[in-house]
Design an enzyme around this catalytic site. Structure first.
Site, mmCIF file in Angstrom:
data_model
loop_
_atom_site.group_PDB
_atom_site.id
_atom_site.type_symbol
_atom_site.label_atom_id
_atom_site.label_comp_id
_atom_site.label_asym_id
_atom_site.label_seq_id
_atom_site.Cartn_x
_atom_site.Cartn_y
_atom_site.Cartn_z
ATOM 1 N N ASN A 217 21.518 17.815 -9.304
ATOM 2 C CA ASN A 217 21.412 16.677 -10.215
ATOM 3 C C ASN A 217 20.757 15.499 -9.497
ATOM 4 O O ASN A 217 20.342 15.618 -8.333
ATOM 5 C CB ASN A 217 22.793 16.297 -10.768
ATOM 6 C CG ASN A 217 23.788 16.016 -9.662
ATOM 7 O OD1 ASN A 217 23.639 15.073 -8.894
ATOM 8 N ND2 ASN A 217 24.823 16.853 -9.565
ATOM 9 N N VAL A 314 36.684 19.490 -8.379
ATOM 10 C CA VAL A 314 37.224 18.965 -7.127
ATOM 11 C C VAL A 314 38.246 17.858 -7.396
ATOM 12 O O VAL A 314 39.366 17.875 -6.867
ATOM 13 C CB VAL A 314 36.090 18.443 -6.221
ATOM 14 C CG1 VAL A 314 36.665 17.825 -4.934
ATOM 15 C CG2 VAL A 314 35.122 19.569 -5.880
#
Length: 408
Positions: A217, A314
């Site tokens: 990204n 995460v």
């Protein structure tokens, strides 16, 4: 009210058309109570005269590295000790490069190396020069060393271009200096993080398709790195877990470099922490299979299909663990910012979430500026568009207040 009363400001004026604003800047600083000494470079003298700056500052203007009128002809040492802050405005691309590389070939650059005071720069140049990768790299290098980057602003320029690169207006620079001193005073009073252990994730992750291709990204890592630098400067033990970026690690920070989401999660789980700040833009998916050799288009019939599987979350994994740290998340959204941010705050069991609109190309990914709103269960606080270094300082202050309020 004079918020800069008893503050000593050295104003370094480099070469650029924005130097015409510096007499007004001196006047604004003095109105706020500051004592101002001006250092004028040779380039700066082409745009504004020493006499005009001496008249508004009521102090002699310094131009030479070795000043025969100074004690032992070492005027730069006297000024370095005198200053509470050195503000370089305008800061041209040339002076930024010289400062970033530690040159000391005139009075101003030598003064910056010789001081223990705060240093701030107000970039001012053509929009194309400001966008140049080397200028951005030099500016980021200064930011990671603790130099405060004030601006630049966007708008019409002397050359006729329109874009980012204008020096901030004198009143804006005055207000930003006031804010820097207020943050310093508050941090000293609170002792801010008091040796708390903070882990911050930053940058993108890369998920391999084959040995040469990957899914990723646009995250530059600048916000996470700025937060790590701010926390380290205010008394935290900082571990920075970073995806692939082109940034220098901040001083006083332990860096762990990773590539994939799984590597980032593993590194995070191995880190002892009191606070976790999930600033990284973690890829949501990865290829189900990774080719061992480069996929050749000549061997494909039509476009190859790519099967994806979910990556671990995460932030949610850490926030929902048995004994979670104080968890802060980031939400980069393109629409329905508030609704999406609040949903993530609840679903991931976070204490705070920082939401920013990445559909606006002037802020967020790959930009030097950002504007965010921080949400928590019973409140919120908005931060207007500003450079990521100053925003990180403000967010760092807010994070510490919430952390210690919960852990009284």
């Amino acid at each position: 009210m004079q918020p800069l009363l008893n503050k000593n400001v050295v104003l370094g004026v480099s070469g650029g058309i924005a130097a015409y604003k510096t007499p007004d800047l001196v006047r604004r600083l003095k109105e706020a109570g500051a004592d101002v000494r001006v250092v004028l470079t040779r380039g700066g003298e082409a745009f504004v005269t020493p006499l005009s700056l001496q008249a508004v500052s009521a102090n002699p203007v310094s131009t030479d590295l070795l000043d025969p009128t100074a004690e032992a002809a070492m005027g730069h040492i006297e000024l370095a000790k005198w200053a509470d802050i050195i503000l370089v405005a305008p800061a041209s691309a040339n002076i930024i490069a010289r400062l970033a590389n530690g040159l000391a070939d005139d009075l101003l650059t030598t003064l910056v190396l010789a001081t223990t005071a705060k240093v701030a720069i107000a970039p001012a140049m053509n929009q194309q020069m400001w966008a140049a990768s080397v200028v951005q790299e030099n500016t980021q290098r200064l930011a990671t060393r603790g130099v405060n980057i004030l601006g630049p602003a966007s708008g019409s320029q002397a050359c006729g271009d329109v874009g980012e690169g204008r020096m901030c207006e004198p009143t804006d620079l005055r207000d930003q200096l006031i804010n820097l001193f207020e943050q310093q005073s508050h941090a000293q009073h609170q002792k801010l993080w008091n040796n708390a252990r903070i882990t911050i994730t930053a940058g993108p992750t890369r998920e391999a398709i084959d040995p040469v291709r990957y899914i990723s990204n646009h995250s530059s890592g600048k916000m996470g790195y700025a937060l790590a630098a701010a926390a380290a400067r205010t008394g935290a033990q900082v571990t920075l877990i970073s995806g692939p970026v082109s940034l220098e690690p901040p001083a006083g920070v332990t860096l762990i470099a990773v590539e994939t989401a799984e590597q980032m999660l593993a590194a995070t789980e191995e880190t002892a922490m009191d606070v976790f700040i999930g600033c990284a833009a973690v890829s949501d998916y990865r290829p189900a299979e990774v080719a061992s050799q480069k996929i050749k288009k000549e061997q494909q019939q039509g476009a190859p299909s790519l099967s994806l599987i979910k990556n671990p979350d995460v932030l949610k994994t850490i926030a929902t663990s048995k004994q979670p740290p104080f968890c802060i998340g980031f939400a980069a959204e393109t629409n329905n910012l508030r609704e999406h941010a609040l949903a993530k705050l609840d679903a991931k069991k976070l204490k705070l979430i920082v939401a920013n609109d990445v559909s606006d190309k002037t802020i967020g990914f790959n930009s030097e500026q950002n504007a965010v709103t921080v949400y928590w269960q019973d409140g919120k606080k908005a931060f207007s568009a500003q450079n990521k270094t100053s925003l990180a300082e403000a967010l760092n202050q807010l994070f510490a207040e919430h952390f210690f309020n919960e852990n009284k």
